[in-house]
Design a protein around this motif. Structure first.
Motif, PDB file in Angstrom:
ATOM      1  N   GLY A   1      47.051  37.762  43.778  1.00 21.66           N
ATOM      2  CA  GLY A   1      48.010  37.987  44.852  1.00 21.66           C
ATOM      3  C   GLY A   1      47.438  37.657  46.214  1.00 21.66           C
ATOM      4  O   GLY A   1      46.499  36.864  46.355  1.00 21.66           O
ATOM      5  N   ALA A   2      47.997  38.282  47.241  1.00 25.26           N
ATOM      6  CA  ALA A   2      47.609  37.975  48.613  1.00 25.26           C
ATOM      7  C   ALA A   2      46.142  38.251  48.897  1.00 25.26           C
ATOM      8  O   ALA A   2      45.534  37.599  49.741  1.00 25.26           O
ATOM      9  CB  ALA A   2      48.487  38.773  49.591  1.00 25.26           C
ATOM     10  N   GLU A   3      45.545  39.196  48.180  1.00 28.36           N
ATOM     11  CA  GLU A   3      44.169  39.579  48.470  1.00 28.36           C
ATOM     12  C   GLU A   3      43.145  38.567  47.958  1.00 28.36           C
ATOM     13  O   GLU A   3      42.135  38.309  48.616  1.00 28.36           O
ATOM     14  CB  GLU A   3      43.863  40.954  47.867  1.00 28.36           C
ATOM     15  CG  GLU A   3      44.636  42.099  48.520  1.00 28.36           C
ATOM     16  CD  GLU A   3      44.230  43.436  47.952  1.00 28.36           C
ATOM     17  OE1 GLU A   3      43.323  43.460  47.094  1.00 28.36           O
ATOM     18  OE2 GLU A   3      44.806  44.461  48.351  1.00 28.36           O
ATOM     19  N   LYS A   4      43.408  37.940  46.793  1.00 32.05           N
ATOM     20  CA  LYS A   4      42.372  37.102  46.179  1.00 32.05           C
ATOM     21  C   LYS A   4      42.840  35.704  45.775  1.00 32.05           C
ATOM     22  O   LYS A   4      42.030  34.891  45.343  1.00 32.05           O
ATOM     23  CB  LYS A   4      41.805  37.800  44.940  1.00 32.05           C
ATOM     24  CG  LYS A   4      41.096  39.116  45.247  1.00 32.05           C
ATOM     25  CD  LYS A   4      40.527  39.751  43.986  1.00 32.05           C
ATOM     26  CE  LYS A   4      39.806  41.056  44.300  1.00 32.05           C
ATOM     27  NZ  LYS A   4      39.270  41.698  43.063  1.00 32.05           N
ATOM     28  N   ALA A   5      44.135  35.421  45.904  1.00 38.18           N
ATOM     29  CA  ALA A   5      44.648  34.140  45.420  1.00 38.18           C
ATOM     30  C   ALA A   5      44.092  32.950  46.190  1.00 38.18           C
ATOM     31  O   ALA A   5      44.140  31.824  45.693  1.00 38.18           O
ATOM     32  CB  ALA A   5      46.176  34.126  45.481  1.00 38.18           C
ATOM     33  N   PHE A   6      43.545  33.179  47.384  1.00 39.32           N
ATOM     34  CA  PHE A   6      43.046  32.082  48.194  1.00 39.32           C
ATOM     35  C   PHE A   6      41.523  32.120  48.310  1.00 39.32           C
ATOM     36  O   PHE A   6      40.946  31.652  49.282  1.00 39.32           O
ATOM     37  CB  PHE A   6      43.713  32.101  49.571  1.00 39.32           C
ATOM     38  CG  PHE A   6      45.198  31.936  49.476  1.00 39.32           C
ATOM     39  CD1 PHE A   6      45.771  30.670  49.455  1.00 39.32           C
ATOM     40  CD2 PHE A   6      46.028  33.042  49.374  1.00 39.32           C
ATOM     41  CE1 PHE A   6      47.137  30.515  49.340  1.00 39.32           C
ATOM     42  CE2 PHE A   6      47.397  32.898  49.262  1.00 39.32           C
ATOM     43  CZ  PHE A   6      47.966  31.628  49.244  1.00 39.32           C
ATOM     44  N   THR A   7      40.897  32.701  47.301  1.00 34.38           N
ATOM     45  CA  THR A   7      39.445  32.710  47.200  1.00 34.38           C
ATOM     46  C   THR A   7      39.039  31.828  46.025  1.00 34.38           C
ATOM     47  O   THR A   7      39.840  31.576  45.115  1.00 34.38           O
ATOM     48  CB  THR A   7      38.904  34.131  46.975  1.00 34.38           C
ATOM     49  OG1 THR A   7      39.372  34.623  45.713  1.00 34.38           O
ATOM     50  CG2 THR A   7      39.371  35.070  48.086  1.00 34.38           C
ATOM     51  N   THR A   8      37.795  31.360  46.034  1.00 39.33           N
ATOM     52  CA  THR A   8      37.333  30.540  44.919  1.00 39.33           C
ATOM     53  C   THR A   8      37.367  31.324  43.615  1.00 39.33           C
ATOM     54  O   THR A   8      37.692  30.769  42.559  1.00 39.33           O
ATOM     55  CB  THR A   8      35.902  30.031  45.185  1.00 39.33           C
ATOM     56  OG1 THR A   8      35.046  31.150  45.465  1.00 39.33           O
ATOM     57  CG2 THR A   8      35.875  29.079  46.373  1.00 39.33           C
ATOM     58  N   TYR A   9      37.064  32.620  43.690  1.00 37.56           N
ATOM     59  CA  TYR A   9      37.106  33.459  42.489  1.00 37.56           C
ATOM     60  C   TYR A   9      38.525  33.528  41.934  1.00 37.56           C
ATOM     61  O   TYR A   9      38.757  33.361  40.730  1.00 37.56           O
ATOM     62  CB  TYR A   9      36.602  34.867  42.808  1.00 37.56           C
ATOM     63  CG  TYR A   9      36.881  35.867  41.708  1.00 37.56           C
ATOM     64  CD1 TYR A   9      36.066  35.935  40.579  1.00 37.56           C
ATOM     65  CD2 TYR A   9      37.975  36.725  41.790  1.00 37.56           C
ATOM     66  CE1 TYR A   9      36.327  36.850  39.568  1.00 37.56           C
ATOM     67  CE2 TYR A   9      38.250  37.629  40.780  1.00 37.56           C
ATOM     68  CZ  TYR A   9      37.424  37.685  39.675  1.00 37.56           C
ATOM     69  OH  TYR A   9      37.701  38.585  38.668  1.00 37.56           O
ATOM     70  N   GLY A  10      39.504  33.785  42.817  1.00 35.85           N
ATOM     71  CA  GLY A  10      40.884  33.917  42.373  1.00 35.85           C
ATOM     72  C   GLY A  10      41.433  32.623  41.798  1.00 35.85           C
ATOM     73  O   GLY A  10      42.106  32.630  40.755  1.00 35.85           O
ATOM     74  N   VAL A  11      41.168  31.500  42.462  1.00 38.68           N
ATOM     75  CA  VAL A  11      41.691  30.229  41.986  1.00 38.68           C
ATOM     76  C   VAL A  11      41.024  29.841  40.665  1.00 38.68           C
ATOM     77  O   VAL A  11      41.677  29.337  39.751  1.00 38.68           O
ATOM     78  CB  VAL A  11      41.481  29.131  43.047  1.00 38.68           C
ATOM     79  CG1 VAL A  11      41.948  27.785  42.521  1.00 38.68           C
ATOM     80  CG2 VAL A  11      42.240  29.473  44.325  1.00 38.68           C
TER      81      VAL A  11
END
Length: 303
Positions: free
Chosen positions: A210-220
């Motif tokens: 979601g908004a917290e991690k979707a735009f991090t390398t880990y999230g993607v």
């Protein structure tokens, strides 16, 4: 032709709603999770006095174990009762259109929080006798009053009353129009249309955090793990693309977390479009995006 004009408006709204439905679904899932009743904490057992005699201590220990077991079963039952929790909420959007000389409506903007105000400013010299003068900045500071708008009162009362009726599980209100999304779909093939694509992207957005991690390398990486394993997506290139994307003028994670409507899904779609071009043999962005989401769709077993 009134009927033709209204059908044109239906088409604008139907295509729009299919485009933003995945965003609203993400918002609903988040709201449902936040509103889900929490299991009541079990009160701590009071300290028991020491009892003389081993038989009494053993008996009390067994009683405590039975109490804990009963309490645990009650908590589990309560969690089961909340498993299918579905809050009765809704989202109203306001659609502004421009109408050309052929009475063809064109989408101008969408308001995610349309005003439910039913008043309108009227110049002081046109106000009914006995009106109360207002000093707010409406009408560029001219002397004015606020009166009830009959149009706003009529339209917004129908909209809000009908939305509440639908939220509690009622039938479609008589003043509402049930849209035929199949008729107005953006693609002849429903499964491959824009709505389907955004639905998959919305699911990947949730998998990524979601908004917290979707735009991090880990999230993607988490959302696109299948593409890394099967489609030949290079994880190093992926990390570089995500970091570069975050510094190209897109909103930062802090701004995305403030989006109560989870509009970050659309930003995530832009990111996936760029990432899809990293796939081996990628040529056309839309074709590459289709390959990426088909490979990573969490609702499809790709094994």
């Amino acid at each position: 032709d009134e009927h033709k004009f209204l059908k044109s408006c239906d088409q604008v709204v139907a295509v729009l709603l299919q485009s933003i439905a995945p965003v609203l679904n993400v918002t609903y899932a988040r709201v449902a999770k936040e509103a889900k009743p929490k299991a009541k904490p079990r009160p701590k057992a009071s300290a028991r006095r020491s009892l003389i005699g081993s038989s009494l201590r053993v008996r009390r220990s067994r009683e405590d174990a039975e109490d804990d077991s009963d309490s645990g079963a009650a908590e589990a039952a309560e969690e089961d009762d909340n498993a299918d929790f579905e809050p009765k909420c809704f989202q109203m959007v306001g659609v502004d259109v421009l109408i050309d000389e052929h009475l063809q409506p064109w989408l101008l903007e969408v308001n995610s929080r349309p005003s439910m105000d039913i008043e309108e400013p009227v110049r002081w010299d046109q106000a009914p006798e006995g009106s109360r003068r207002c000093t707010c900045r409406d009408m560029d500071g001219e002397d004015h009053v606020h009166l009830t708008s009959k149009v706003d009162l009529y339209v917004k009362s129908i909209a809000l009353r009908g939305a509440l009726q639908l939220a509690v599980g009622g039938q479609v209100p008589k003043d509402f129009v049930e849209l035929d999304f199949a008729e107005h779909g953006p693609s002849g093939d429903v499964d491959m249309g824009l709505g389907y694509t955004l639905q998959v992207i919305a699911r990947l957005y949730q998998v990524a955090g979601g908004a917290e991690k979707a735009f991090t390398t880990y999230g993607v990486r988490r959302a696109l793990a299948a593409a890394i394993g099967r489609a030949g997506l290079n994880p190093h290139d992926l990390d570089v693309a995500v970091k570069r994307w975050r510094h190209q003028g897109y909103r930062q994670s802090g701004d995305l977390q403030e989006d109560t409507a989870d509009i970050g899904v659309l930003d995530f779609a832009e990111l996936l479009m760029e990432v899809s071009m990293l796939l081996p043999g990628a040529d056309k962005p839309l074709d590459a995006l289709s390959v990426l989401i088909d490979c990573c769709d969490p609702d499809v077993d790709n094994d």
